[in-house]
Write a protein that holds these residues in place. Structure first.
Motif, PDB file in Angstrom:
ATOM      1  N   SER A  89       0.806  -1.222   0.000  1.00 14.54           N
ATOM      2  CA  SER A  89       0.000   0.000   0.000  1.00 14.54           C
ATOM      3  C   SER A  89       0.839   1.272   0.000  1.00 14.54           C
ATOM      4  CB  SER A  89      -0.940   0.010   1.208  1.00 14.54           C
ATOM      5  OG  SER A  89      -0.197   0.037   2.414  1.00 14.54           O
ATOM      6  N   LYS A  90       2.150   1.103   0.062  1.00 20.27           N
ATOM      7  CA  LYS A  90       3.039   2.269   0.070  1.00 20.27           C
ATOM      8  C   LYS A  90       4.213   2.032  -0.874  1.00 20.27           C
ATOM      9  CE  LYS A  90       1.966   3.673   4.825  1.00 20.27           C
ATOM     10  NZ  LYS A  90       2.528   3.912   6.189  1.00 20.27           N
ATOM     11  N   PRO A  91       3.967   2.109  -2.182  1.00 25.05           N
ATOM     12  CA  PRO A  91       5.069   1.932  -3.121  1.00 25.05           C
ATOM     13  C   PRO A  91       6.055   3.081  -3.034  1.00 25.05           C
ATOM     14  CG  PRO A  91       3.125   2.720  -4.263  1.00 25.05           C
ATOM     15  CD  PRO A  91       2.694   2.414  -2.859  1.00 25.05           C
ATOM     16  N   SER A  92       7.253   2.839  -3.531  1.00 23.13           N
ATOM     17  CA  SER A  92       8.274   3.886  -3.550  1.00 23.13           C
ATOM     18  C   SER A  92       8.039   4.841  -4.717  1.00 23.13           C
ATOM     19  CB  SER A  92       9.665   3.257  -3.684  1.00 23.13           C
ATOM     20  OG  SER A  92      10.008   2.555  -2.527  1.00 23.13           O
ATOM     21  N   TYR A  93       8.371   6.102  -4.467  1.00 22.15           N
ATOM     22  CA  TYR A  93       8.347   7.076  -5.551  1.00 22.15           C
ATOM     23  C   TYR A  93       9.651   6.970  -6.331  1.00 22.15           C
ATOM     24  CZ  TYR A  93       8.799  11.437  -8.073  1.00 22.15           C
ATOM     25  OH  TYR A  93       9.001  12.365  -9.072  1.00 22.15           O
ATOM     26  N   TYR A  94       9.558   7.103  -7.643  1.00 22.40           N
ATOM     27  CA  TYR A  94      10.756   7.167  -8.477  1.00 22.40           C
ATOM     28  C   TYR A  94      10.497   8.155  -9.604  1.00 22.40           C
ATOM     29  CZ  TYR A  94       7.900   3.847 -11.161  1.00 22.40           C
ATOM     30  OH  TYR A  94       6.871   3.252 -11.844  1.00 22.40           O
ATOM     31  N   HIS A  95      11.509   8.908  -9.938  1.00 25.62           N
ATOM     32  CA  HIS A  95      11.409   9.935 -10.976  1.00 25.62           C
ATOM     33  C   HIS A  95      12.008   9.447 -12.287  1.00 25.62           C
ATOM     34  CE1 HIS A  95      11.073  14.043 -12.488  1.00 25.62           C
ATOM     35  NE2 HIS A  95      12.338  14.001 -12.864  1.00 25.62           N
ATOM     36  N   SER A  96      12.927   8.506 -12.188  1.00 23.67           N
ATOM     37  CA  SER A  96      13.605   7.983 -13.377  1.00 23.67           C
ATOM     38  C   SER A  96      14.215   6.632 -13.029  1.00 23.67           C
ATOM     39  CB  SER A  96      14.682   8.967 -13.859  1.00 23.67           C
ATOM     40  OG  SER A  96      15.642   9.193 -12.846  1.00 23.67           O
ATOM     41  N   PHE A  97      14.948   6.067 -13.951  1.00 21.75           N
ATOM     42  CA  PHE A  97      15.590   4.772 -13.753  1.00 21.75           C
ATOM     43  C   PHE A  97      16.846   4.743 -14.611  1.00 21.75           C
ATOM     44  CE2 PHE A  97      12.774   4.563 -17.304  1.00 21.75           C
ATOM     45  CZ  PHE A  97      13.405   3.778 -18.251  1.00 21.75           C
ATOM     46  N   ALA A  98      17.619   3.679 -14.505  1.00 24.78           N
ATOM     47  CA  ALA A  98      18.871   3.566 -15.262  1.00 24.78           C
ATOM     48  C   ALA A  98      18.780   2.407 -16.243  1.00 24.78           C
ATOM     49  CB  ALA A  98      20.054   3.372 -14.318  1.00 24.78           C
ATOM     50  N   MET A  99      19.652   2.431 -17.253  1.00 25.55           N
ATOM     51  CA  MET A  99      19.653   1.369 -18.256  1.00 25.55           C
ATOM     52  C   MET A  99      21.077   1.123 -18.736  1.00 25.55           C
ATOM     53  SD  MET A  99      17.501   1.136 -21.841  1.00 25.55           S
ATOM     54  CE  MET A  99      18.566   2.180 -22.848  1.00 25.55           C
ATOM     55  N   SER A 100      21.465  -0.142 -18.743  1.00 23.42           N
ATOM     56  CA  SER A 100      22.746  -0.547 -19.320  1.00 23.42           C
ATOM     57  C   SER A 100      22.463  -1.279 -20.626  1.00 23.42           C
ATOM     58  CB  SER A 100      23.522  -1.434 -18.348  1.00 23.42           C
ATOM     59  OG  SER A 100      22.865  -2.691 -18.183  1.00 23.42           O
TER      60      SER A 100
END
Length: 634
Positions: free
Chosen positions: A257-268
């Motif tokens: 019920s409380k997911p994390s906030y994320y603004h972006s992510f990384a990619m290899s």
């Protein structure tokens, strides 16, 4: 303009408050200038206007530099509360044959149209909750508080591309397709019509073939999920938007019920890297926000008791690694780069040890002055570039309780259980970066070095609540070069490589620079109703000293322009110093104009810092074998 070269051991850090533990102060800075006009509403300029050019724009740069951000902070007599809430204003700097025209246009979103028609804030935003329509009766207003919050389509974060088309995006499920020439809104596109997500980030990653990856949440009876999204590179028909998009995999939230906030992510090259950080979104608070007259931001919280979790997802198979890479609690909004090397995945990011900054960027805070403004800044944790090194080949034979990382990085990774590896970071900076308040909004030579080992990145230094310097970081030695000018506030730098570049940093950096407290002729020309000015700058941070081996003694003097003219040939540094030169810029052919300046003495070592400080200049370089160009910005 000042361009200063730093080495990592020379500059002292900002003074840290001794009372940090008691009142959560991270720095002890005083006397910050007021920047309230940065969050003042402006009028758009839908018809192109010409601009004044100082210096010379490289001939190979032709195209449109597109920017997006909040531009209207009041509707009628109601005000938005958060910087993220302002109505999206799209900007275009069109560059052609050494000239630049400017235009801007408010995004014609449903939110914008509804607000304008009602002459009040009709649609809630991140930090602002709408009040019931005063034209409704009491019973209607009462019932409206029980309605679920309508997601905003005020896409004020970024320009993105999918299948070759341009969109503006925020973090809800709605984007807008935009004509990059006119800045007009052409189509509203809803992610949830194509895949089962309730939103997507405004920072996707794109492969060289055009395949695009993104992330978005979904909310089900079983809890919240993080979804990796894959969008094909091309369209089958001209009218296509997100057709063919798929969910590569779904990762359950550690707290349903409380997911994390994320603004972006990384990619290899082979992996998407999702960072589950301890910034939590309380879904119950968000859903009941309108009933409680609380905004979405009220549902955000920082939980430092939780670890940060790195999730690795294989881009081809969608398989989520069974190994969970843990780190101490951190907050990250923007990643710099990620690449694989010798069985490790290296991920570089801008991160801080506290995650409360997002709720502190209220418009009221940005409009403060004096000690109240200093207090806001000092209670914000600084953001610095960091490197984590994640071992990819963890199996039954991998030892426990010892560092698995290679010796050339101070980052560590230690296997602590069967499927868990605890990681610590390496600082990608020296102590001198503390003087500039850390670094955010990182950019690299994306087209050639994203997912690859790289050397340089660029960003904004934060000696204020907003960026006030541009920084180039060299990972070979962790040296940095800084562009700064009092009263100028640059935006996210964008690196554009030169067409025939042979080196990673061969190109220019573009940035839109705001002068909130400057009134000039440019002001009335660009933003007629503004009290601040937008400037468009080209920068280059390449080392200039080797270019002086090409300058000889003066051959002619042009008394009308007070310049000396030099021809290209070998010369000693002492000859240049003896001539008293300070500002050089490239003329046609092999000649250089050189302005004279009264300087008693200076050395080659201090050329960049001393000359640039005295003459207030910025640097721009062409290809590796071209001459140096320096031009005024005043």
């Amino acid at each position: 303009m000042n361009t200063i070269t730093h080495q990592k051991e020379k500059t002292p850090a900002l003074k840290k408050s001794k009372a940090r533990k008691n009142i959560n102060h991270f720095t002890d800075v005083h006397g910050l200038p007021c920047i309230e006009k940065i969050v003042s509403s402006v009028e758009d300029t839908p018809e192109p206007i010409s601009t004044d050019i100082t210096g010379r724009i490289p001939e190979w740069i032709n195209g449109s530099f597109l920017r997006n951000g909040p531009g209207k902070f009041e509707i009628g007599n109601q005000k938005f509360n958060h910087w993220f809430d302002g109505m999206a204003l799209l900007h275009q700097f069109k560059i052609s044959n050494g000239q630049v025209t400017y235009k801007s246009r408010f995004l014609s979103s449903d939110s914008y149209q509804a607000n304008q028609e009602g002459n009040r804030i009709v649609v809630s935003e991140f930090g602002t909750v709408t009040m019931p329509d005063p034209c409704k009766n009491f019973f209607q207003r009462f019932l409206s508080r029980f309605e679920l919050p309508k997601p905003t389509d005020n896409a004020n974060v970024s320009f993105v591309t999918y299948k070759g088309d341009y969109y503006v995006s925020t973090e809800t499920n709605v984007m807008h397709k935009v004509d990059p020439e006119t800045l007009e809104t052409t189509k509203k596109v809803d992610w949830s019509k194509f895949i089962a997500v309730n939103g997507a980030t405004a920072h996707p990653h794109t492969e060289p073939d055009g395949t695009t990856y993104n992330m978005g949440n979904s909310y089900t009876a079983k809890g919240a999920y993080y979804n990796i999204i894959k969008v094909p590179p091309t369209k089958k028909t001209a009218e296509e938007t997100l057709e063919g998009a798929t969910v590569l995999c779904s990762i359950p939230s550690a707290d349903k019920s409380k997911p994390s906030y994320y603004h972006s992510f990384a990619m290899s090259e082979n992996y998407v890297v999702f960072i589950e950080q301890p910034i939590k979104m309380d879904l119950l608070k968000i859903v009941t926000g309108k009933l409680r007259t609380k905004s979405i931001s009220d549902g955000f919280s920082w939980d430092p008791k939780l670890k940060t979790i790195f999730h690795l997802i294989h881009k081809q198979t969608g398989e989520v690694s069974s190994i969970k890479y843990l780190a101490k609690p951190l907050s990250t909004f923007h990643q710099i780069n990620a690449f694989e090397e010798d069985g490790f995945l290296i991920i570089d990011m801008c991160a801080s040890d506290d995650g409360q900054a997002i709720t502190n960027y209220n418009v009221q805070n940005l409009r403060k002055s004096g000690e109240a403004l200093d207090e806001v800044y000092n209670t914000l944790c600084r953001v610095f570039p960091r490197r984590f090194v994640l071992p990819l080949n963890v199996d039954n034979d991998t030892p426990y309780n010892q560092n698995l990382n290679r010796s050339n990085s101070t980052a560590t990774s230690v296997r602590i259980s069967k499927n868990k590896v605890f990681c610590t970071h390496e600082d990608l900076h020296g102590e001198d970066l503390h003087q500039y308040g850390g670094l955010e909004f990182p950019q690299i030579n994306y087209g050639k070095y994203n997912t690859r080992n790289y050397r340089y990145f660029y960003g904004c230094g934060f000696r204020h609540l907003v960026g006030d310097t541009l920084i180039k970081m060299d990972l070979h030695g962790k040296h940095m070069k800084v562009w700064e000018q009092p009263g100028l506030y640059p935006s996210e730098p964008v690196f554009v490589p030169s067409p025939d570049a042979t080196e990673e940093d061969d190109g220019v950096v573009l940035s839109v620079v705001i002068t909130p407290n400057k009134v000039s002729r440019v002001q009335s020309k660009i933003l007629e109703k503004e009290t601040h000015v937008h400037y468009f700058f080209f920068f280059c941070f390449k080392d200039t000293r080797h270019y002086f081996s090409q300058i000889s003694s003066p051959l002619t003097v042009d008394s009308t322009q007070s310049v000396l003219i030099f021809k290209t040939s070998a010369v000693r540094w002492e000859d240049v110093v003896g001539s008293g030169v300070t500002i050089l810029y490239r003329n046609q052919g092999a000649c250089l104009y050189v302005y004279r300046k009264c300087i008693s003495s200076f050395t080659e070592t201090h050329f960049g810092a001393l000359i640039c400080q005295m003459c207030k200049i910025s640097l721009e370089m062409q290809t590796a074998d071209a001459t140096l160009e320096i031009f005024h910005t005043e």
